[in-house]
Design a protein around this motif. Structure first.
Motif, PDB file in Angstrom:
ATOM      1  N   ALA A   1       3.763   5.859  -5.514  1.00 44.00           N
ATOM      2  CA  ALA A   1       3.663   5.923  -6.971  1.00 44.00           C
ATOM      3  C   ALA A   1       2.591   6.927  -7.400  1.00 44.00           C
ATOM      4  N   GLU A   2       1.464   6.909  -6.685  1.00 42.56           N
ATOM      5  CA  GLU A   2       0.391   7.855  -7.013  1.00 42.56           C
ATOM      6  C   GLU A   2       0.824   9.287  -6.737  1.00 42.56           C
ATOM      7  N   SER A   3       1.555   9.495  -5.640  1.00 42.45           N
ATOM      8  CA  SER A   3       2.042  10.827  -5.311  1.00 42.45           C
ATOM      9  C   SER A   3       3.021  11.327  -6.367  1.00 42.45           C
TER      10      SER A   3
ATOM     11  N   TYR B   1       3.129  10.361  -9.480  1.00 42.37           N
ATOM     12  CA  TYR B   1       2.376  10.611 -10.703  1.00 42.37           C
ATOM     13  C   TYR B   1       1.672  11.976 -10.640  1.00 42.37           C
ATOM     14  N   ARG B   2       1.052  12.271  -9.481  1.00 42.43           N
ATOM     15  CA  ARG B   2       0.360  13.555  -9.336  1.00 42.43           C
ATOM     16  C   ARG B   2       1.339  14.718  -9.439  1.00 42.43           C
TER      17      ARG B   2
ATOM     18  N   ILE C   1       2.225   1.860  -3.471  1.00 35.87           N
ATOM     19  CA  ILE C   1       1.173   2.387  -4.348  1.00 35.87           C
ATOM     20  C   ILE C   1       0.942   3.871  -4.080  1.00 35.87           C
ATOM     21  N   ALA C   2       0.926   4.232  -2.785  1.00 36.12           N
ATOM     22  CA  ALA C   2       0.718   5.632  -2.416  1.00 36.12           C
ATOM     23  C   ALA C   2       1.853   6.503  -2.932  1.00 36.12           C
TER      24      ALA C   2
ATOM     25  N   LYS D   1       0.828  -1.208   0.000  1.00 37.14           N
ATOM     26  CA  LYS D   1       0.000   0.000   0.000  1.00 37.14           C
ATOM     27  C   LYS D   1       0.864   1.260   0.000  1.00 37.14           C
TER      28      LYS D   1
ATOM     29  N   ARG E   1       2.230  15.127 -13.040  1.00 41.15           N
ATOM     30  CA  ARG E   1       1.088  15.678 -13.761  1.00 41.15           C
ATOM     31  C   ARG E   1       0.932  17.182 -13.487  1.00 41.15           C
TER      32      ARG E   1
END
Length: 316
Positions: free
Chosen positions: A15-17, A19-20, A12-13, A9, A23
């Motif tokens: 990786a999402e951070s 990516y954001r 994943i967090a 988890k 972006r």
């Protein structure tokens, strides 16, 4: 197994951070590209349409029934604020500042802007037979003229630290800026510069500063001394008797290639409740109260004062 699931988890967090963040940076790059493109096109259009400058604009004011005065502003260097330069010259060229008003006179700024008569028509606030007989589709308020010409505001706040908000400079109010503008009565370099307007979400931005008064300061000083509504009233710092900008013209010769729209001008002076005693007429609520730059400055100073007080109490 629980440890592995927790680690998964976390990865994943992260990786999402990441990516954001990428972006957000990509969106910032896109914004910069669009801003730079706007500035390049503005620069090119000004050169092609108005020449290299420097350009000056002369304003004619009506201080009383039979008294007129003038003042002149010179635009900032084109390379510093090409977008603001282009917008303001186009507004003046299309005669959009004719029959507008100086309506706010605060400690920091003297603010001008078009008045919106649309609500006045709806509420039948003025006893004016000519206006009431004019079909709604033929009525043109000063503010509607800006909107129809699509010259009512900046696309984004444009600012140069080389051209700060010192006394007698002109700045667009609000975000992204316009159509209202103000004359700085004091050194507002800090308050109207980057991080000076804390009520906006993007605090690092600044009000656009695009010109300077070079002639006619005496006429403006006379407006500075005029009576205004109380700061604690519903209309803080609004002039009880607004001063009309009869016309604004570019002093430099401009070849007339653009067909200007024809408008029927109605000589109407906005009456603000609490001015000259005239109890026989309905009280008129002043327009564009939300564009009150002086109210913004006063509220900001109040917040800063409360914040400093809180810090001193916490230190005790």
């Amino acid at each position: 197994h629980a440890v592995d699931n927790s680690t998964h988890k976390l990865l994943i967090a992260e990786a999402e951070s990441e990516y954001r963040s990428k972006r957000e940076l990509a969106w910032q790059d896109q914004v910069y590209i669009l801003q730079n493109a706007t500035q390049r096109e503005s620069y090119r259009t000004v050169i092609e349409r108005f020449g290299h400058g420097p350009y000056r604009v002369q304003f004619t004011l009506q201080l009383s029934e039979n008294e007129y005065e003038k003042f002149t502003v010179e635009m900032a260097p084109l390379g510093m604020m090409p977008h603001a330069y282009h917008l303001f010259l186009k507004q003046v060229y299309h005669e959009l500042w004719d029959n507008t008003f100086f309506f706010l006179n605060g400690p920091h700024v003297l603010q001008a802007g078009p008045q919106d008569w649309e609500s006045d028509y709806e509420n039948d606030a003025y006893d004016d037979d000519e206006l009431q007989q004019t079909p709604p589709d033929k009525r043109r308020s000063p503010l509607s003229r800006f909107k129809e010409a699509r010259l009512e505001s900046m696309t984004f706040p444009e600012y140069s630290p080389q051209y700060p908000h010192t006394p007698w400079t002109l700045g667009y109010t609000g975000r992204p800026g316009g159509p209202d503008w103000y004359i700085n009565k004091a050194d507002n370099s800090r308050h109207h510069g980057p991080h000076g307007q804390s009520q906006h979400d993007l605090r690092e931005l600044a009000d656009t500063c695009f010109a300077r008064v070079i002639k006619g300061q005496d006429a403006l000083q006379r407006i500075f001394s005029r009576e205004t509504h109380d700061p604690d009233s519903d209309f803080p710092f609004l002039l009880k008797e607004p001063v009309e900008i009869v016309k604004a013209r570019i002093e430099n010769k401009v070849e007339d290639k653009i067909k200007k729209p024809e408008y029927k001008q109605h000589k109407r002076k906005p009456k603000i409740s609490g001015g000259v005693d005239d109890s026989s007429k309905p009280k008129i609520k002043p327009q564009r109260v939300l564009q009150n730059q002086e109210r913004r400055d006063t509220e900001r100073e109040k917040r800063n004062f409360e914040y400093r007080d809180a810090q001193r109490i916490n230190k005790r």
